[in-house]
Design a protein around this motif. Structure first.
Motif, mmCIF file in Angstrom:
data_model
loop_
_atom_site.group_PDB
_atom_site.id
_atom_site.type_symbol
_atom_site.label_atom_id
_atom_site.label_comp_id
_atom_site.label_asym_id
_atom_site.label_seq_id
_atom_site.Cartn_x
_atom_site.Cartn_y
_atom_site.Cartn_z
ATOM 1 N N PHE B 215 0.840 -1.206 0.000
ATOM 2 C CA PHE B 215 0.000 0.000 0.000
ATOM 3 C C PHE B 215 0.870 1.248 0.000
ATOM 4 O O PHE B 215 0.627 2.200 -0.736
ATOM 5 C CB PHE B 215 -0.895 -0.024 1.234
ATOM 6 C CG PHE B 215 -1.794 1.154 1.377
ATOM 7 C CD1 PHE B 215 -3.025 1.185 0.749
ATOM 8 C CD2 PHE B 215 -1.415 2.239 2.149
ATOM 9 C CE1 PHE B 215 -3.851 2.268 0.883
ATOM 10 C CE2 PHE B 215 -2.236 3.323 2.285
ATOM 11 C CZ PHE B 215 -3.459 3.344 1.648
ATOM 12 N N ILE B 231 -5.632 -1.373 -3.576
ATOM 13 C CA ILE B 231 -6.386 -0.478 -2.695
ATOM 14 C C ILE B 231 -5.815 0.932 -2.780
ATOM 15 O O ILE B 231 -6.556 1.912 -2.843
ATOM 16 C CB ILE B 231 -6.375 -1.013 -1.257
ATOM 17 C CG1 ILE B 231 -7.159 -2.309 -1.183
ATOM 18 C CG2 ILE B 231 -6.981 -0.009 -0.292
ATOM 19 C CD1 ILE B 231 -6.921 -3.087 0.070
ATOM 20 N N ILE B 235 -8.003 4.213 -3.913
ATOM 21 C CA ILE B 235 -8.285 5.427 -3.134
ATOM 22 C C ILE B 235 -8.218 6.664 -4.018
ATOM 23 O O ILE B 235 -9.005 7.591 -3.893
ATOM 24 C CB ILE B 235 -7.288 5.540 -1.961
ATOM 25 C CG1 ILE B 235 -7.673 4.541 -0.874
ATOM 26 C CG2 ILE B 235 -7.272 6.936 -1.377
ATOM 27 C CD1 ILE B 235 -6.745 4.529 0.278
ATOM 28 N N ALA B 238 -11.472 6.904 -5.898
ATOM 29 C CA ALA B 238 -12.634 6.431 -5.142
ATOM 30 C C ALA B 238 -13.863 7.287 -5.376
ATOM 31 O O ALA B 238 -14.988 6.798 -5.341
ATOM 32 C CB ALA B 238 -12.309 6.401 -3.662
ATOM 33 N N ARG B 239 -13.649 8.560 -5.628
ATOM 34 C CA ARG B 239 -14.787 9.457 -5.737
ATOM 35 C C ARG B 239 -15.652 9.129 -6.951
ATOM 36 O O ARG B 239 -16.874 9.168 -6.888
ATOM 37 C CB ARG B 239 -14.265 10.886 -5.856
ATOM 38 C CG ARG B 239 -15.333 11.848 -5.588
ATOM 39 C CD ARG B 239 -14.807 13.153 -5.124
ATOM 40 N NE ARG B 239 -15.932 13.987 -4.809
ATOM 41 C CZ ARG B 239 -15.825 15.239 -4.474
ATOM 42 N NH1 ARG B 239 -14.647 15.787 -4.386
ATOM 43 N NH2 ARG B 239 -16.894 15.934 -4.216
ATOM 44 N N PRO B 242 -16.016 4.008 -7.104
ATOM 45 C CA PRO B 242 -15.811 3.405 -5.777
ATOM 46 C C PRO B 242 -15.585 1.900 -5.804
ATOM 47 O O PRO B 242 -15.004 1.360 -4.875
ATOM 48 C CB PRO B 242 -17.099 3.760 -5.029
ATOM 49 C CG PRO B 242 -18.080 4.078 -6.078
ATOM 50 C CD PRO B 242 -17.321 4.644 -7.217
ATOM 51 N N LEU B 245 -12.107 0.632 -5.120
ATOM 52 C CA LEU B 245 -11.628 0.658 -3.736
ATOM 53 C C LEU B 245 -12.315 -0.423 -2.909
ATOM 54 O O LEU B 245 -11.666 -1.135 -2.149
ATOM 55 C CB LEU B 245 -11.886 2.035 -3.115
ATOM 56 C CG LEU B 245 -11.757 2.141 -1.606
ATOM 57 C CD1 LEU B 245 -10.321 1.907 -1.190
ATOM 58 C CD2 LEU B 245 -12.213 3.496 -1.108
ATOM 59 N N ILE B 246 -13.650 -0.555 -3.082
ATOM 60 C CA ILE B 246 -14.414 -1.374 -2.141
ATOM 61 C C ILE B 246 -14.201 -2.866 -2.373
ATOM 62 O O ILE B 246 -14.020 -3.620 -1.406
ATOM 63 C CB ILE B 246 -15.916 -0.994 -2.224
ATOM 64 C CG1 ILE B 246 -16.084 0.417 -1.642
ATOM 65 C CG2 ILE B 246 -16.777 -1.961 -1.447
ATOM 66 C CD1 ILE B 246 -17.410 1.044 -1.919
ATOM 67 N N SER B 249 -10.825 -4.143 -1.041
ATOM 68 C CA SER B 249 -10.824 -4.010 0.419
ATOM 69 C C SER B 249 -11.578 -5.155 1.064
ATOM 70 O O SER B 249 -11.095 -5.777 2.019
ATOM 71 C CB SER B 249 -11.459 -2.701 0.857
ATOM 72 O OG SER B 249 -10.889 -1.632 0.199
ATOM 73 N N LEU B 252 -9.558 -8.372 0.936
ATOM 74 C CA LEU B 252 -8.469 -8.433 1.913
ATOM 75 C C LEU B 252 -9.019 -8.690 3.316
ATOM 76 O O LEU B 252 -8.500 -9.530 4.062
ATOM 77 C CB LEU B 252 -7.679 -7.121 1.884
ATOM 78 C CG LEU B 252 -6.464 -7.054 2.795
ATOM 79 C CD1 LEU B 252 -5.526 -8.190 2.492
ATOM 80 C CD2 LEU B 252 -5.742 -5.746 2.619
ATOM 81 N N ILE B 253 -10.129 -7.988 3.665
ATOM 82 C CA ILE B 253 -10.720 -8.187 4.988
ATOM 83 C C ILE B 253 -11.157 -9.639 5.153
ATOM 84 O O ILE B 253 -10.920 -10.262 6.191
ATOM 85 C CB ILE B 253 -11.907 -7.228 5.199
ATOM 86 C CG1 ILE B 253 -11.416 -5.785 5.278
ATOM 87 C CG2 ILE B 253 -12.657 -7.564 6.479
ATOM 88 C CD1 ILE B 253 -12.531 -4.778 5.274
#
Lengths: 307, 278
Positions: B215, B231, B235, B238-239, B242, B245-246, B249, B252-253
């Motif tokens: 990262f 990721i 970022i 992201a605007r 999205p 990014l999501i 993420s 990974l979680i």
């Protein structure tokens, strides 16, 4: 007692010396020069630059000078930003990081101890909190930071994105940084409360008819918080690593953000100085916490001997 | 039910074999395939996770990034536990000055920032000139080993010290046993549960550290797919987009969550068994 203090101070000095040496030689071995002198035609210019930054001096001379500088807390000047000393960089950016760190520690201690007390009392909550703990541990802090910023700052516009040294600016970084320490403290508090509850003096207090609240706050919590305190060093180390990424995502002008940029730009005097600063901070804080725990333990022993 | 029964050992060996097979699987050319018409496209039936900034299919990149993350973490943790077991056991076995020096070495290595080790190793392996641009892979492997062997060695040292107080150790020492005899016959059988717990506890933190370094930009380098890098790129956009990014993420979680749950369940089982034995 005095022996312990002297031994601790000596070990601080020795380990700082070793960290110094290892960092210095690691940076020396890394291939690539900090200055590309090949595109400068004039030899006089090259010579002047080399003399100014002492690049032509032998490695032994620079090593001894670096050691001398470390113990007088003078880390030299930056390569990249002309004329800025490392000390001034630390002086300007460290207070913000320290403020954020202190806020995070206070916040996570309060919330962690409360969660710990609550989960130790009710069995159903313990099972629910287990799920919460596993999920909170599994979310990396940079993802939490990015997603919080995306939803709360960009979409809902509750918190400001631009740094303004406002109290609102500190809330989201605080929540992100404390996600792991809260779980850590809550788990420790819950375990130690259960352990202290089995001890004889709690039973004696119960037999005397003291009500539950007084037992919890006067007898049990006093003991369990001390055992949590000895893990403060781990939490501080965790916060330092976390601050690198969280500060760059939330655009906080703290030391962690600048450390990453200087590392990427190979500004060796700054990297060297900040590395030492961080390691000194870590070593001294671990030593102080050890000392506090040691004094507390000794107090108890004194009474035992008197009895 | 006993934890070390034949059935359970068979299951564990099968799982490890599957993971090692996954880890040694080659790279597919589809990972790098760019379709410039589909830049930033949203998830659809053809590309279920959508496409990234260069028009590459996000799904296949995430599959390979996951493979990289798990294989690097597993290999580095197995190596580091192997080193830490021998080092920690010897530090617990030896007493006096040797032990103090070994502990001091651990403290000193532990206080060097991970960044410097990562950067140094990456530069070092990139300059040797390995095939297929694999320098950063070895760099991050070395960083994970160096960073994570210290806490493991500390735990094993403390466990060994407890075992060394027993009388049977004194007896075998008096009979003239050397370190490796005591290590294989007395120390390993006593700490095998601890070693299993340590391996499983360390894997999620290794996955996290790999993603963290990627990262920041000093982990895996661009041609190799990595969740951390995805990721950090997500970022930036992201605007407007999205999903870039999501989706990485969440992946990974989920990986870290699965390993954490496996770890918690196993630790509970092992602890229950120990309580029964006592």
């Amino acid at each position: 007692m005095i022996k312990k203090i002297i031994y601790g101070l000596l070990s601080i000095v020795v380990s700082i010396f070793f960290i110094n040496t290892i960092t210095f030689f690691l940076i020396e071995i890394i291939p690539g020069e900090s200055y590309d002198l090949s595109y400068i035609r004039s030899e006089a210019v090259v010579k002047n630059i080399e003399e100014k930054y002492e690049l032509n001096k032998p490695i032994g001379y620079r090593y001894v000078k670096m050691l001398k500088n470390t113990y007088t807390f003078d880390f030299g000047n930056s390569f990249l930003s002309e004329g800025r000393s490392v000390n001034s960089i630390i002086k300007e950016h460290f207070p913000i990081s320290a403020k954020l760190g202190a806020l995070t520690i206070i916040y996570s201690f309060i919330l962690g101890v409360i969660i710990g007390i609550v989960t130790s009392r009710y069995k159903i909550l313990k099972k629910i909190s287990f799920i919460y703990f596993v999920i909170m541990i599994s979310i990396p802090n940079f993802i939490l930071a990015a997603i919080l910023q995306y939803f709360l700052c960009v979409k809902l516009n509750i918190f400001p994105i631009i740094w303004n040294d406002n109290i609102l600016n500190y809330i989201l970084p605080c929540i992100t940084l404390s996600s792991y320490p809260i779980v850590f403290i809550a788990k420790l508090t819950c375990e130690s409360i259960e352990e202290v509850n089995k001890m004889d003096f709690v039973l004696a207090a119960k037999a005397r008819g003291i009500d539950k609240k007084t037992i919890l706050f006067r007898y049990v919590l006093k003991n369990s918080i001390t055992s949590t305190l000895s893990y403060l060093g781990t939490i501080i180390a965790n916060l330092l690593v976390g601050s690198f990424v969280v500060e760059s995502i939330f655009n906080i002008p703290g030391l962690g953000k600048y450390f990453v940029t200087y590392v990427m730009n190979k500004d060796y005097p700054v990297v060297m100085g900040l590395t030492l600063f961080y390691s000194i901070l870590l070593i001294v804080s671990t030593y102080l916490i050890d000392l506090i725990v040691f004094i507390k333990d000794n107090k108890g022993k004194k009474y035992e001997i008197l009895e | 039910m006993k934890f070390w029964s034949k059935k359970n050992i068979f299951i564990i060996i099968c799982l490890i074999a599957i993971l090692i097979f996954l880890a040694t699987m080659g790279n597919s050319p589809a990972v790098e395939f760019q379709n410039s018409d589909l830049k930033y496209s949203k998830p659809s039936t053809h590309h279920i996770f959508g496409n990234d900034s260069l028009g590459r299919d996000l799904f296949i990149r995430i599959v390979y990034a996951t493979k990289n993350a798990i294989s690097i973490a597993l290999y580095s943790i197995l190596t580091c536990v192997f080193i830490a077991t021998i080092y920690g056991a010897y530090a617990g076995y030896a007493s006096g000055i040797a032990e103090k020096i070994m502990v001091m070495i651990m403290n000193i290595i532990g206080s060097i920032p991970d960044f410097l080790i990562a950067i140094f190793l990456m530069m070092f392996f990139n300059n040797i000139g390995l095939k297929n641009n694999n320098g950063s892979l070895f760099g991050i492997f070395g960083t994970l080993v160096i960073v994570s062997w210290i806490p493991v060695a500390r735990v094993i040292k403390n466990e060994t010290k407890k075992i060394m107080n027993n009388d049977y150790i004194l007896y075998s020492k008096l009979k003239g046993a050397k370190f490796f005899h005591i290590f294989f016959h007395h120390i390993i059988p006593n700490i095998k549960n601890t070693i299993i717990i340590l391996v499983i506890q360390r894997v999620p933190s290794a996955i996290f550290l790999e993603a963290f370094l990627s990262f920041i930009g000093i982990g895996l380098q661009p041609p190799i797919p990595s969740l951390g890098k995805m990721i950090s790129e997500g970022i930036k956009t992201a605007r407007l987009y999205p999903h870039l990014l999501i989706i990485p993420s969440i992946c990974l979680i989920l990986i870290i969550l699965i390993f954490n749950i496996i770890g918690e369940v196993l630790i509970k089982k092992l602890n229950d068994e120990e309580l029964k034995n006592e």
